[in-house]
Design a protein around this motif. Sequence first.
Motif: not given
Length: 491
Positions: A413-424
Amino acid sequence: MYLLGYDIGTSSVKASVVDAQTGQTVASAQYPDAEAPIIAKQAGWAEQEPEMWWDELKEATARIEAKAQGALAKVSAIGISYQMHGLVCVDKEGNALRPSIIWCDGRAVPYGNKAFDTIGGEKCLEHLLNSPGNFTAAKLAWVKENEPELFAKIDKIMLPGDYIAMRLSGGDKKTTISGLSEGMFWDFKENCVSKDIMEHFGFDEGIIAEIVPTFSVQSRVCDAVAAELGIPAGTPVSYRGGDQPNNALSLNVMKPGEIAATGGTSGVVYGVLGEVNYDPKSRVNTFAHVNHNQPDTRLGVLLCINGTGILNAWVKRTIAPEGISYAEMNDLAESVPVGAEGLSIIPFGNGAERVLQNENPGASIHGINFNIHKKAHIIRAAQEGIAFSFAYGIEIMQKMGMEIKTIKAGHANLFLSPLFRRTLAAVTGATIELYETDGSVGAAYGAGIGAGIYKDSDDAFKTLKHIATEAPVADTEAYKVAYELWKKALG
């Protein structure tokens, strides 16, 4: 030697068989393929037939046998994960007296609110760690008032996982402290079933099933079920846990300060707290974690955000270029700077949010500039807004005394997104670790712990497959500026 895990979900039942020695998943299957039905006789109601879960379990088990013939005959222990907060009422013979009132049913809110006011808000929080709210105890109060003849026939109340364990054993009615706590039946200060709740609602304590340790030989598969499922008679049922505590277990999140997160349709952050504490504004829920055991306090602090993955899906359907994949959408978002050049999106567009004290501000876009902002900015601002909502909830956990250094999540899901992970990672300062796991596999490992096949969770999850690690970037200033702008927009 094999371990069998069941995940009793709202949409389906999933089963997995795991090789206890290698940690490899031998086979997984779910049933049905489409989402299971939810009965909604009135607006805001949600029920499912417990017998349907049992039928789905049998079908999923048959699919496992078809995939890995002979594996079920070598199963040494069974674990169960289940949808939390559901109410199952059974008679002395173990028959379900009515459909289960499941987690997303809202009819019991007035009963929980009245209990909170009558017992006293401070006392509820000190003893239950939550408001009685819309949890299982309040659902039972609704049954007592609106279906008194049926209520009089109840022998025991059970959670969905308790019901499945009872069916596997042929009739053993048991539950756990973790399960009772998620229903608001457990007094953490007195370390017993809550007398305040039982007396306020007029429940006899005999309605509570026998309490067994979460990790233990709780019951054994009876002869009739063994023959029907193809599992050895006498196989121990040695673990049960609600879906969110079980998700944490499946990621080996067992120690204070560790966090498990998911980013599907809704987002969940589940952290382990090592002392009895609560949020005075009741913006998060606190339950006994699967390894809570006096004197070792282990509480699961649960933050649920409705408007997370569903916002990302909405952006894909309505904003992103038609036909684009999620991976391509992530690439497009990466083409604009951190902070989306002043654009902020508030993601709370899927109903009231407990983290906002049950306010419903809706979803909104702030700071839009028609001269510079394009689709890529909106896509990036949406993912950042979701990450910021996670961070906002994590700040509440930190104020409860939780020191957060690591966030573990499934690679989905969202944790597939590097952008989302990097932001969090940037705004929380936590390192994000991604693993390959799921609920039914976690339940299988839990069974191995409960049956003594593994000495502890570290032993059980030594083969857990690590996919990636996202450490906070060296320069987090731009992320923090964007987060502060987001919080200002939230108000």
